[in-house]
Design a protein around this motif. Structure first.
Motif, PDB file in Angstrom:
ATOM      1  N   MET A   7      33.517  -3.635  -1.603  1.00  0.00           N
ATOM      2  CA  MET A   7      32.168  -4.027  -1.407  1.00  0.00           C
ATOM      3  C   MET A   7      31.230  -2.787  -1.302  1.00  0.00           C
ATOM      4  SD  MET A   7      30.499  -6.576   1.378  1.00  0.00           S
ATOM      5  CE  MET A   7      28.768  -6.937   1.541  1.00  0.00           C
ATOM      6  N   ASP A   8      30.098  -2.676  -1.812  1.00  0.00           N
ATOM      7  CA  ASP A   8      29.345  -1.263  -1.745  1.00  0.00           C
ATOM      8  C   ASP A   8      28.894  -1.363  -0.276  1.00  0.00           C
ATOM      9  OD1 ASP A   8      29.604  -0.768  -4.240  1.00  0.00           O
ATOM     10  OD2 ASP A   8      27.496  -1.615  -4.963  1.00  0.00           O
ATOM     11  N   LYS A   9      29.036  -0.020   0.147  1.00  0.00           N
ATOM     12  CA  LYS A   9      28.392   0.322   1.628  1.00  0.00           C
ATOM     13  C   LYS A   9      26.831  -0.096   1.832  1.00  0.00           C
ATOM     14  CE  LYS A   9      28.211   3.911   5.089  1.00  0.00           C
ATOM     15  NZ  LYS A   9      28.465   5.271   5.365  1.00  0.00           N
ATOM     16  N   THR A  10      26.639  -0.880   3.024  1.00  0.00           N
ATOM     17  CA  THR A  10      25.129  -1.034   2.848  1.00  0.00           C
ATOM     18  C   THR A  10      24.356   0.069   3.386  1.00  0.00           C
ATOM     19  OG1 THR A  10      25.938  -3.350   4.337  1.00  0.00           O
ATOM     20  CG2 THR A  10      23.611  -2.610   4.936  1.00  0.00           C
ATOM     21  N   VAL A  11      23.082   0.192   2.656  1.00  0.00           N
ATOM     22  CA  VAL A  11      22.231   1.150   2.568  1.00  0.00           C
ATOM     23  C   VAL A  11      20.854   0.686   2.618  1.00  0.00           C
ATOM     24  CG1 VAL A  11      21.383   3.325   1.783  1.00  0.00           C
ATOM     25  CG2 VAL A  11      23.552   2.756   1.337  1.00  0.00           C
ATOM     26  N   VAL A  12      20.194   0.809   3.919  1.00  0.00           N
ATOM     27  CA  VAL A  12      18.685   0.182   3.927  1.00  0.00           C
ATOM     28  C   VAL A  12      17.946   1.638   4.020  1.00  0.00           C
ATOM     29  CG1 VAL A  12      19.653  -1.711   4.953  1.00  0.00           C
ATOM     30  CG2 VAL A  12      18.964   0.420   6.473  1.00  0.00           C
ATOM     31  N   ARG A  13      16.531   1.131   3.959  1.00  0.00           N
ATOM     32  CA  ARG A  13      15.475   2.127   3.991  1.00  0.00           C
ATOM     33  C   ARG A  13      14.306   1.819   4.870  1.00  0.00           C
ATOM     34  NH1 ARG A  13      11.356  -0.438   1.885  1.00  0.00           N
ATOM     35  NH2 ARG A  13      11.502  -0.767  -0.337  1.00  0.00           N
ATOM     36  N   PHE A  14      13.720   2.683   5.841  1.00  0.00           N
ATOM     37  CA  PHE A  14      12.306   2.338   5.936  1.00  0.00           C
ATOM     38  C   PHE A  14      11.334   3.520   5.439  1.00  0.00           C
ATOM     39  CE2 PHE A  14       8.902   3.503   9.520  1.00  0.00           C
ATOM     40  CZ  PHE A  14       8.493   2.258   9.428  1.00  0.00           C
ATOM     41  N   ALA A  15      10.271   2.625   4.837  1.00  0.00           N
ATOM     42  CA  ALA A  15       9.469   3.636   3.909  1.00  0.00           C
ATOM     43  C   ALA A  15       8.143   3.493   4.336  1.00  0.00           C
ATOM     44  CB  ALA A  15       9.659   3.028   2.440  1.00  0.00           C
ATOM     45  N   PRO A  16       7.534   4.336   5.349  1.00  0.00           N
ATOM     46  CA  PRO A  16       6.028   4.236   5.717  1.00  0.00           C
ATOM     47  C   PRO A  16       5.199   5.178   4.850  1.00  0.00           C
ATOM     48  CG  PRO A  16       7.204   5.858   7.298  1.00  0.00           C
ATOM     49  CD  PRO A  16       8.437   4.988   6.267  1.00  0.00           C
ATOM     50  N   SER A  17       3.917   5.108   4.706  1.00  0.00           N
ATOM     51  CA  SER A  17       3.103   5.831   4.217  1.00  0.00           C
ATOM     52  C   SER A  17       2.422   6.745   5.227  1.00  0.00           C
ATOM     53  CB  SER A  17       1.928   5.137   3.464  1.00  0.00           C
ATOM     54  OG  SER A  17       2.484   4.457   2.519  1.00  0.00           O
ATOM     55  N   PRO A  18       2.503   8.049   5.157  1.00  0.00           N
ATOM     56  CA  PRO A  18       1.997   8.991   6.491  1.00  0.00           C
ATOM     57  C   PRO A  18       0.398   8.979   6.277  1.00  0.00           C
ATOM     58  CG  PRO A  18       2.489  10.371   4.501  1.00  0.00           C
ATOM     59  CD  PRO A  18       3.115   8.772   3.971  1.00  0.00           C
ATOM     60  N   THR A  19      -0.201   7.933   6.445  1.00  0.00           N
ATOM     61  CA  THR A  19      -1.657   7.705   6.460  1.00  0.00           C
ATOM     62  C   THR A  19      -2.227   7.467   7.529  1.00  0.00           C
ATOM     63  OG1 THR A  19      -1.459   5.536   5.387  1.00  0.00           O
ATOM     64  CG2 THR A  19      -1.628   7.170   3.832  1.00  0.00           C
ATOM     65  N   GLY A  20      -1.491   7.365   8.933  1.00  0.00           N
ATOM     66  CA  GLY A  20      -1.857   6.999  10.089  1.00  0.00           C
ATOM     67  C   GLY A  20      -0.671   7.137  11.004  1.00  0.00           C
ATOM     68  N   ALA A  21      -0.999   6.656  12.159  1.00  0.00           N
ATOM     69  CA  ALA A  21       0.014   6.681  13.126  1.00  0.00           C
ATOM     70  C   ALA A  21       0.886   5.469  12.979  1.00  0.00           C
ATOM     71  CB  ALA A  21      -0.481   6.556  14.518  1.00  0.00           C
ATOM     72  N   LEU A  22       2.194   5.678  13.311  1.00  0.00           N
ATOM     73  CA  LEU A  22       3.229   4.372  13.270  1.00  0.00           C
ATOM     74  C   LEU A  22       2.556   3.215  13.792  1.00  0.00           C
ATOM     75  CD1 LEU A  22       5.709   3.565  11.719  1.00  0.00           C
ATOM     76  CD2 LEU A  22       6.939   4.505  13.765  1.00  0.00           C
ATOM     77  N   HIS A  23       2.473   2.174  12.985  1.00  0.00           N
ATOM     78  CA  HIS A  23       2.111   0.875  13.669  1.00  0.00           C
ATOM     79  C   HIS A  23       3.313   0.335  14.395  1.00  0.00           C
ATOM     80  CE1 HIS A  23       0.838  -3.383  13.343  1.00  0.00           C
ATOM     81  NE2 HIS A  23      -0.488  -2.853  13.163  1.00  0.00           N
ATOM     82  N   ILE A  24       2.928  -0.492  15.258  1.00  0.00           N
ATOM     83  CA  ILE A  24       3.998  -1.373  16.123  1.00  0.00           C
ATOM     84  C   ILE A  24       4.755  -2.163  15.111  1.00  0.00           C
ATOM     85  CG2 ILE A  24       2.656  -3.387  16.715  1.00  0.00           C
ATOM     86  CD1 ILE A  24       4.708  -1.216  19.115  1.00  0.00           C
ATOM     87  N   GLY A  25       4.019  -2.808  13.903  1.00  0.00           N
ATOM     88  CA  GLY A  25       4.805  -3.547  13.012  1.00  0.00           C
ATOM     89  C   GLY A  25       5.721  -2.791  12.247  1.00  0.00           C
ATOM     90  N   GLY A  26       5.515  -1.492  11.994  1.00  0.00           N
ATOM     91  CA  GLY A  26       6.390  -0.512  11.148  1.00  0.00           C
ATOM     92  C   GLY A  26       7.572  -0.113  12.068  1.00  0.00           C
ATOM     93  N   ALA A  27       7.210   0.163  13.449  1.00  0.00           N
ATOM     94  CA  ALA A  27       8.489   0.487  14.345  1.00  0.00           C
ATOM     95  C   ALA A  27       9.309  -0.664  14.368  1.00  0.00           C
ATOM     96  CB  ALA A  27       7.766   0.647  15.702  1.00  0.00           C
ATOM     97  N   ARG A  28       8.875  -1.981  14.027  1.00  0.00           N
ATOM     98  CA  ARG A  28       9.960  -3.120  14.415  1.00  0.00           C
ATOM     99  C   ARG A  28      10.743  -3.342  13.265  1.00  0.00           C
ATOM    100  NH1 ARG A  28       8.382  -9.404  14.281  1.00  0.00           N
ATOM    101  NH2 ARG A  28       7.615  -8.825  12.413  1.00  0.00           N
TER     102      ARG A  28
END
Length: 457
Positions: free
Chosen positions: A1-22
């Motif tokens: 089974m392939d190793k699990t790989v995830v990503r968080f992909a924000p746009s640097p157009t403002g401070a990190l939103h609370i929803g993005g942090a979650r």
């Protein structure tokens, strides 16, 4: 089974939103739980709105929350040539086409849809053109019949008619790639196995899956998390306040408590409320995520933060306090910081935030004088003088002797404790709402108390 790989992909157009942090937290925890890898992709292809300061802030915020990625961040703009190469491949193999429609023509189509109160989708009139003249964009040739089904790990099976997915743009007139193309190509290049993101991306997922299918790439597994709403159940806006992680940092929320709050915002495990980082990793799963939007509750954030302040190791709490004051408040001299550290148990009492601790100990490093003549009566001034004369020869830390002197003064003058305490508190701190007299004297030290009393005599 392939190793699990995830990503968080924000746009640097403002401070990190609370929803993005979650979203970042859920991705990080899922990867840790599966012994996989969590990556960060900075989606900076929107050059006009992307800023280096926001990119740096996103990275710094994830560090503060202790959920940093396992590899250095990838900047999406570095892959732009690969994105264009894929677009040209799709064009060559009949999965995309050149659209020569002008802005005026497209606006006319949109206006006709508005007039009919219908959602706008492109008419596809260039779909079967063999040639054309002038500037063009490249559109992906979406399926126009049948249904698409998404087996979502949070939402379950989602089915939509393919006719609702328009022929979306993958290259602009200047040959720069759009989000749909860039995100798909990067997910493939990064070997992403699971895409965990907000459910406002569901339509994007249906579009991106079609790109994966056209390229014969392995399709990631998707999980769409319900959004965070205001306490009133509406979409979060700046009017709600505290919508970025920076807003919480400015008032002195601890990273542990914010992380714990975000974990519980839409996810649950039995009736457990407090989670250590180790417990979060061990227990987190996508099955515990609800299907309905979560409501942001500032009172719950503060209550949780108060619990952490009360129970966290005091050396660690002091380090947080010191970093907080140097970044968001005035710099405190080392001599006062030492006094605050020794008496932190006093200042953290009933404090819900680091800002509360700062306000509670403000009198230690900020001597606020009062107009004694217009504030206190003659009897109070006499008590201040008597107290000063009685402690003038005491050592700095002789608090037991100081307590005895206070009791003697109260008994000698046949007054209540508050008759002594209120004026002394006022002249030592400049406020009626400071800690108890004994706590004030212990926090300041007797030498500082003498110095402040002498100011009025």
């Amino acid at each position: 089974m392939d190793k699990t790989v995830v990503r968080f992909a924000p746009s640097p157009t403002g401070a990190l939103h609370i929803g993005g942090a979650r979203t970042a937290l859920f991705n990080w925890l899922y990867a840790r739980n599966k012994n996989g890898k969590s990556l960060l992709r900075i989606e900076d292809t929107d050059k006009e709105r992307s800023k280096k300061e926001f990119e740096d802030q996103i990275i710094k915020t994830l560090e503060w929350l202790e959920i940093s990625p396992d590899e250095p961040p990838l900047k999406q703009s570095l892959n732009i040539n690969k994105h264009i190469e894929v677009a040209n491949y799709l064009l060559k193999n009949g999965h995309a086409y050149k659209c020569y429609c002008t802005q005026e023509e497209l606006e006319l189509e949109k206006q006709e849809s508005r007039n009919k109160n219908l959602p706008y989708t492109y008419s596809r009139k260039c779909r079967n053109l063999t040639n054309g003249e002038g500037p063009f964009i490249v559109r992906f040739k979406s399926k126009d019949s049948g249904f698409s089904v998404l087996n979502d790990l949070v939402q379950g099976n989602i089915e939509i008619p393919n006719s609702t997915i328009e022929d979306f743009v993958i290259l602009r007139t200047d040959s720069t790639p759009t989000y749909q193309l860039s995100a798909s190509v990067d997910d493939h290049l990064m070997n992403i196995t699971h895409v965990i993101r907000g459910d406002d991306h569901k339509i994007n997922t249906f579009k991106q899956i079609q790109i994966f299918e056209a390229m014969k790439w392995a399709i990631p597994t998707y999980a769409h998390i319900p959004l965070i709403h205001s306490k009133e159940g509406k979409k979060l806006s700046k009017r709600d306040g505290a919508i970025t992680v920076a807003d919480y940092q400015k008032i002195g929320i601890l990273p542990e408590s914010l992380r714990n709050y975000l974990l519980k915002l839409g996810w649950s495990y039995r009736d457990k409320e407090i989670f250590s980082l180790e417990e979060s990793i061990q227990l987190f799963n996508l099955n515990g995520i609800g299907k309905s939007p979560s409501k942001l509750d500032m009172e719950r954030v503060l209550s949780l933060n108060e619990t952490y302040i009360k129970n966290i190791n005091e050396d660690k709490l002091f380090d947080y306090f010191k970093n907080y004051t140097s970044e968001f408040k005035s710099k405190i001299d080392e001599i006062f910081l030492d006094k605050i550290k020794k008496n932190l148990s006093i200042f953290k009492n009933k404090a819900k935030t680091l800002e509360d601790i700062f306000n509670n100990c403000n009198f230690v490093f900020n001597f606020q004088t009062i107009d004694i003549e217009n504030t206190l009566d003659k009897n109070a001034v006499k008590l201040i003088d008597e107290f000063y004369q009685s402690i003038i020869n005491l050592d700095d830390q002789n608090f037991d002797a100081c307590k005895e002197i206070i009791n003697n003064i109260i008994n000698k003058n046949k007054i209540k404790f508050k008759d002594f305490g209120q004026p002394i508190r006022l002249v030592l701190t400049g406020s009626k709402f400071a800690p108890s007299i004994n706590d004030i004297i212990q926090s300041l030290g007797i030498n500082e108390v003498k110095k402040r009393l002498k100011h009025y005599l």
